[in-house]
Design a protein around this motif. Structure first.
Motif: not given
Length: 717
Positions: A142-145, A163-166, A168-172, A175-184
């Motif tokens: 979401a941030r990238t796009w 049409a945008k795809t990525a 997991f490796g592309d976003l890893a 994603a490592a800078t995103m906050p960890i959800p407390e209750k996913p």
């Protein structure tokens, strides 16, 4: 399927190295785990790093349970992959280091595998780990796009928005800078794509092509191999050793005495075994267990004839049985049984400055590693566990005193504590080495009224407790629950019931054995019930259903009757049924039997129905039921450990400790109940019903009531 990669795990630093995303699942012990993180290491991903997503698009699940064929590596990965919406082909596994704050079994309080708890204790843990990873990948996309996260979708390892795809490796990295959800947000069952469906085991390929590494495969620079000679009777100690002939064997480098016996060190296993055969040892057997099995059984039968400590009671059994129209009683004898895993006990210990590298298929990772550190006199922080695949266990690798690790560490220390030592038990060590399923005797009485209804059961167990005196036993407890489980807490509601236990001392070292007390209590309950149903002229399936107090139990029994088509068999064969609940799971089996050429039961087919909660991976569930049937059947038909004069074990290898052969394995058809309950155990519950199902068919076919196992015992001729 892409080949799964086994990644040696030395520390959490390995999980965080490089460009990738590591998910730490925040649990109540979060602060303690954060403090435990290595200095300089970022802590947002602590504790409990279970998921690693690398730049190459692989997803590695950190497995906190030992993998010895029962399937936790695949099961845990299935849970993560589904919540993550990964593609199964990108999944990999790595074994966790010895670290209780991060990887303890939530049912035990320490790292460990057993009691069929792997899936049950990890279910929500791994779901949350996978869901957290997915949420962070979505946030990164979401941030990238520059799009709303709610519009981002994930399927089979691909993140999309229009049409945008990525991958997991592309976003890893992002994603490592995103906050960890407390209750996913977790998926609903209707959204699952892998849970409940067949997926191939992640370790099948490496085990098939030989690239999977077991402890027996480990080689270290300058390593020596050690084997041990134990005393001929349990409790014996070394008085003196003549090692001249052993040291003359080419390749033998040393002979040392440790508390467990005499250790021979050599450049290879064969030389070590030849050296051991050349030893001349004088043993002190003054404190050894020297009774024979026959003597023990007589004493156990006498004890089982007394009421014992009351473990469970309902109504007045004495009054109920006194008023019964018809009564029967029986005495059952169950032998010592070895676990006999294909890979015998082994470990490699390589000392280093301030610690050691420890290679093992450890069932109690922290316990074993701690034991090695104490023997070597090094800090736990200096130890590195390299968890390996293990070639079976059935309970054998999980000793409460960490005896396997202690012996290996003592062998290493005795050699000088500076050289890598691979300590290997031979098959003879394994069969004669104790830690058996205990010798057990039951007495049971029951009766029916004039209408054929069961009025009550009075059951007494006599045997030794391997739990008492260990950290797994409440010292204030009046009896050992493992001795009577299955009789107590059963799925049946009897008008009157009493269960008693007599705990006896015995010098033979014993241990939990696949399904523990249920291995004998199910046999007693299910074969005796069948006889009572016959006494009361009741149908064995409908009679059981009428007694059951649990709808899940009834559903499983009805299901097995449905898939088998009932208990009718063609001429020359008979069918028997048995049900048992253990480790939270419900299993019913019907076995079709004929008289074999050896005059023993020839089992042609087994139908099984199982409710183990949400069926995470049906492929693994079927495999475990099939394995439980084969393991249980072979031991019921042929296996026993006997002690002769002086307490010497009479069996030594598979020629005298008989196992089921491939041609004797019956066809097994498994029906899995599509349950919505939380997952329960499957590694052990498939075993208890098989022996009584066969015994019930055998009694119908031949009229013989088998109360002493194995079937091949001379008393059953």
């Amino acid at each position: 399927m892409n080949a799964p990669t086994k990644i040696p795990v030395a520390s959490r630093r390995d999980f965080l190295a490089g460009s990738g995303l590591v998910i730490g699942l925040a649990l109540p012990m979060g602060k303690a785990a954060a403090k435990a993180a290595p200095a300089g290491e970022a802590t947002p991903f602590a504790p409990n790093a279970f998921v690693r997503i690398a730049g190459d698009n692989t997803v590695t699940v950190i497995i906190k349970h030992v993998e010895f064929g029962q399937g936790p590596a695949t099961g845990l990965s299935t849970i993560v992959a589904d919540e993550l919406d990964a593609d199964w082909g990108q999944m990999r596994i790595a074994f966790a280091p010895a670290n209780d704050p991060l990887y303890k079994n939530l049912a035990f309080g320490t790292m460990g595998t057993g009691g069929s708890t792997a899936m049950a204790n990890s279910w929500m843990q791994m779901r949350n780990a996978g869901a957290s990873a997915r949420a962070m990948l979505v946030a990164a996309a979401a941030r990238t796009w520059g799009v709303p996260a709610a519009e981002v979708t994930v399927a089979k390892g691909v993140v999309s928005h229009g049409a945008k795809t990525a991958t997991f490796g592309d976003l890893a990295a992002t994603a490592a800078t995103m906050p960890i959800p407390e209750k996913p947000t977790l998926k609903t069952p209707a959204q699952w794509t892998l849970i409940g469906r067949d997926t191939p085991k992640l370790d099948s390929l490496v085990k098939t092509n030989g690239s999977a590494q077991f402890t027996m495969d480990v080689q270290r620079p300058g390593m020596v191999v050690s084997v041990i000679e134990h005393a001929p009777a349990f409790g014996g100690t070394v008085k003196s050793v003549d090692d001249a002939a052993a040291l003359a064997i080419p390749g033998v480098v040393a002979v040392k005495t440790i508390p467990q016996g005499v250790v021979v060190y050599a450049k290879d296993t064969f030389a070590a075994m030849k050296g051991r055969a050349a030893l001349k040892v004088d043993w002190d057997l003054s404190k050894a267990e020297t009774r024979s099995t026959d003597t023990m059984i007589k004493q156990y039968i006498a004890a089982a004839a007394t009421p014992g400590v009351e473990c469970e009671a309902e109504g007045n059994v004495a009054t109920a049985l006194a008023s019964a129209a018809k009564r029967i009683e029986a005495t059952y004898v169950f032998p010592f049984l070895a676990h006999a895993p294909m890979e015998t006990m082994d470990a490699v210990i390589e000392p280093k400055d301030g610690g050691a590298d420890f290679y093992a298929g450890s069932q109690f990772q922290v316990g074993d590693t701690t034991a090695v550190s104490k023997v070597l006199g090094v800090p736990f922080a200096g130890m590195t566990l390299h968890e390996q695949y293990a070639g079976g266990s059935f309970g054998r690798r999980a000793t409460p005193d960490m005896g396997n690790a202690v012996e290996a560490a003592m062998a290493t220390k005795a050699f000088g504590g500076t050289t890598a030592v691979k300590h290997v038990w031979t098959r003879e060590n394994d069969i004669r080495g104790g830690r058996y399923r205990p010798l057990i005797v039951h007495t049971i009485k029951g009766g029916v009224d004039a209408k054929g209804q069961i009025v009550g059961l009075d059951a007494v167990v006599a045997g030794q407790s391997f739990m008492r005196g260990t950290g797994f036993f409440n010292p204030s407890a009046k009896f050992d629950e493992a001795m009577v489980e299955g009789l107590t807490g059963s799925a049946y509601a009897f008008p009157a019931l009493r269960v008693g236990a007599n705990e006896l001392k015995n010098g033979v070292p014993t241990l939990w054995w696949r399904s523990v007390g249920n291995t004998h209590t199910a046999y007693v309950m299910e074969t005796f019930l069948d006889r009572l149903f016959e006494l009361g002229k009741q149908d064995p399936i409908m009679g059981r259903i009428a007694l059951m107090k649990d709808d899940r139990a009834k559903a499983v029994l009805k299901r097995v009757a449905e898939v088998a088509g009932g208990l009718s068999a063609k001429s020359g064969r008979a069918r028997g049924v048995a049900f048992h609940k253990s480790f939270g799971s419900y299993v019913a089996q019907i076995a079709e039997v004929s008289v074999g050429a050896d005059k023993l039961p020839r089992v042609h087919k087994v139908w099984a129905a199982v409710d183990c909660g949400v069926p995470i991976n049906p492929n693994v569930i079927r495999a475990q039921i099939e394995g439980g049937v084969g393991f249980g059947l072979g031991h019921a038909l042929y296996a026993e450990i006997t002690l002769g004069e002086g307490g010497v074990v009479q069996q030594s290898n598979f020629d005298t400790y008989r196992s089921l052969r491939m041609a004797e394995m019956p066809e097994v058809e498994v029906a899995i109940i599509n349950s919505t309950a939380n997952p329960t155990g499957i590694g052990e519950p498939g075993l208890p019903p098989i022996a009584p199902a066969v015994a019930n068919a055998w009694r119908k076919l031949t009229g013989k009531v088998v109360t002493r196992l194995p079937f091949a015992h001379s008393e059953n001729a």
